[in-house]
Write an enzyme that holds these catalytic residues in place. Structure first.
Site, PDB file in Angstrom:
ATOM      1  N   SER A 187       0.803  -1.221   0.000  1.00  0.00           N
ATOM      2  CA  SER A 187       0.000   0.000   0.000  1.00  0.00           C
ATOM      3  C   SER A 187       0.835   1.270   0.000  1.00  0.00           C
ATOM      4  CB  SER A 187      -0.963   0.000   1.188  1.00  0.00           C
ATOM      5  OG  SER A 187      -0.258  -0.166   2.394  1.00  0.00           O
ATOM      6  N   HIS A 215      -5.509  -3.258  -2.754  1.00  0.00           N
ATOM      7  CA  HIS A 215      -5.198  -2.320  -3.839  1.00  0.00           C
ATOM      8  C   HIS A 215      -5.162  -2.989  -5.211  1.00  0.00           C
ATOM      9  CE1 HIS A 215      -4.364   0.753  -0.876  1.00  0.00           C
ATOM     10  NE2 HIS A 215      -3.837  -0.224  -0.156  1.00  0.00           N
ATOM     11  N   LYS A 246     -12.155   0.876  -1.965  1.00  0.00           N
ATOM     12  CA  LYS A 246     -11.114   1.475  -2.816  1.00  0.00           C
ATOM     13  C   LYS A 246     -11.616   1.444  -4.270  1.00  0.00           C
ATOM     14  CE  LYS A 246      -7.359   0.761   0.460  1.00  0.00           C
ATOM     15  NZ  LYS A 246      -8.078   0.492   1.704  1.00  0.00           N
TER      16      LYS A 246
END
Ligand code: PMP
Length: 403
Positions: A187, A215, A246
């Site tokens: 990250s 991610h 996200k």
């Protein structure tokens, strides 16, 4: 006494340029926002800090899913999943997520959590009992570190991407349950874990791989199915955690794994059992978001994002040629500019802010000491002109701060 103690600690952090600061954004999440810092009036900023990688947080289809969901089912779930909060829309969402991961985890079932933090605590505490050893990658996210701390398992850290070192650790381990635990996309660094090699180790040493794809889900691989799809992996030994706040643009997370693993999580994961089930409109919005992620629009957005990453790296490569600061080697939407000293990172972020660009400075303990950085994140909602503006602003700011 308590207040004095806290004041002293705050003062020490201030002196080390480690004090964290919140800013307040106004309007819909996106690259162009009004931002207030509490001292001056809100300003228009071009933001490079969100994890809304596909720009779905304000997408009409996702908003409509949320609103229609609220109109149909109301808002709160009313209770935890095992009491009365488990709702048909949670089930539909879990089925859709399981379907997405099934090519990579045979017979996958999925379990929906309120956040990735809670999902990681769940997996590590529920599977990491006193019989187990957790092998934790050095750059893992805080939620994995905390999960390992809370677990009863023995914990061994392994060096970043050090497959050979991990193999030696696994070979020496006598625990009947071995869990290799790693971020898929790191990250704060943006690089991708060597998942095929980790899975091969797991197969050789009878271990399991817990993959945190916060991610990667939505961004990597065919139909946005994430890092396992990116590498074309498929194994029963994979325990996959994807977050939904996200790239999916909403909130929440899920674990996809063998049905027995999911059954055990439902029985024993405290962050699943002892918390109110997520609001129903969020699950409706997520169903809409997954449609976009899997469809043509998702593909176009991923393509645009990849083009922006190349544009940024090419542009900054020129600007930083011969400079002591450099971009981390990353192909993903996370593009950290490693600066080193905390004060330099703060000054650089401030110099960008004066030019209307919002890029957060990340300092220890989030990253190792001496590696403070600007964490630039790109989104499919950015335009090429936005990236060019950041490159120009950084060229100017780097000149000012390095002087
Ligand atoms: N894992 C990683 C790698 C993350 O970056 C994050 C969020 N920053 C999380 C887990 C936690 O996810 P959530 O925000 O859904 O709690």
């Amino acid at each position: 006494m308590l207040l004095d103690h806290l004041e002293r600690q705050l003062a020490a952090r201030r002196a080390d340029a480690l004090l964290r600061r919140r800013r307040t954004a106004q309007g819909a999440c996106g690259p162009h926002q009004q931002v207030a810092d509490g001292t001056s009036p809100p300003r228009d900023m071009l933001a490079f800090c969100s994890n809304d990688y596909l720009g779905l947080a304000q997408h009409q289809h996702v908003r409509a899913g949320l609103i229609e969901g609220a109109q149909r089912d109301g808002v709160g779930s009313g209770a935890s999943h095992l009491v009365s909060g488990h709702h048909a829309v949670h089930v539909a969402l879990e089925q859709r997520l399981a379907e997405m991961l099934a090519p990579h985890v045979p017979d996958a079932r999925a379990l929906f959590f309120c956040s990735g933090y809670m999902a990681n605590l769940a997996v590590l505490t529920a599977l990491g009992d006193a019989q187990a050893t957790i092998f934790s990658e050095a750059l893992n996210h805080a939620s994995l570190i905390d999960g390992a701390r809370l677990a009863k398992a023995a914990v061994e850290k392994y060096a970043h991407a050090d497959v050979a070192g991990l193999e030696a650790q696994l070979a020496a381990c006598r625990s009947p349950v071995k869990l290799i635990v790693t971020d898929a996309v790191f990250s704060m660094d943006g690089d991708i874990a060597p998942l095929p090699e980790l899975l091969a180790l797991a197969e050789r040493h009878d271990a399991w791989v817990v993959v945190d794809d916060a991610h990667g889900f939505g961004v990597l691989g065919e139909q946005g199915r994430g890092s396992l799809a990116h590498f074309g992996l498929c194994s029963e030994r994979l325990i996959y955690m994807g977050t939904l706040g996200k790239a999916a643009g909403v909130a929440g997370a899920f674990v996809a794994a063998h049905p027995t693993v999911i059954d055990w999580l439902v029985q024993s994961a405290r962050t699943y059992i002892y918390t109110t089930a997520a609001p129903l409109p969020l699950a409706h919005a997520l169903l809409a978001s997954l449609d976009l992620i899997r469809g043509d629009e998702g593909e176009q957005r991923r393509q645009h994002l990849r083009a922006l990453v190349t544009r940024l790296r090419d542009g900054l490569g020129e600007v930083l040629a011969g400079h002591r600061w450099c971009l981390a080697p990353s192909d993903t939407a996370i593009q950290p500019l490693i600066v080193g000293a905390n004060a330099d990172a703060l000054q650089l972020a401030a110099a960008l802010e004066t030019q209307g660009c919002w890029v957060p400075a990340i300092r220890p303990p989030t990253v190792p000491a001496g590696t403070a950085r600007l964490r630039i994140t790109l989104s499919a909602a950015h335009r090429e002109a936005d990236v060019d503006r950041l490159v120009q602003a950084l060229a100017r700011a780097a000149g000012e701060v390095a002087r």
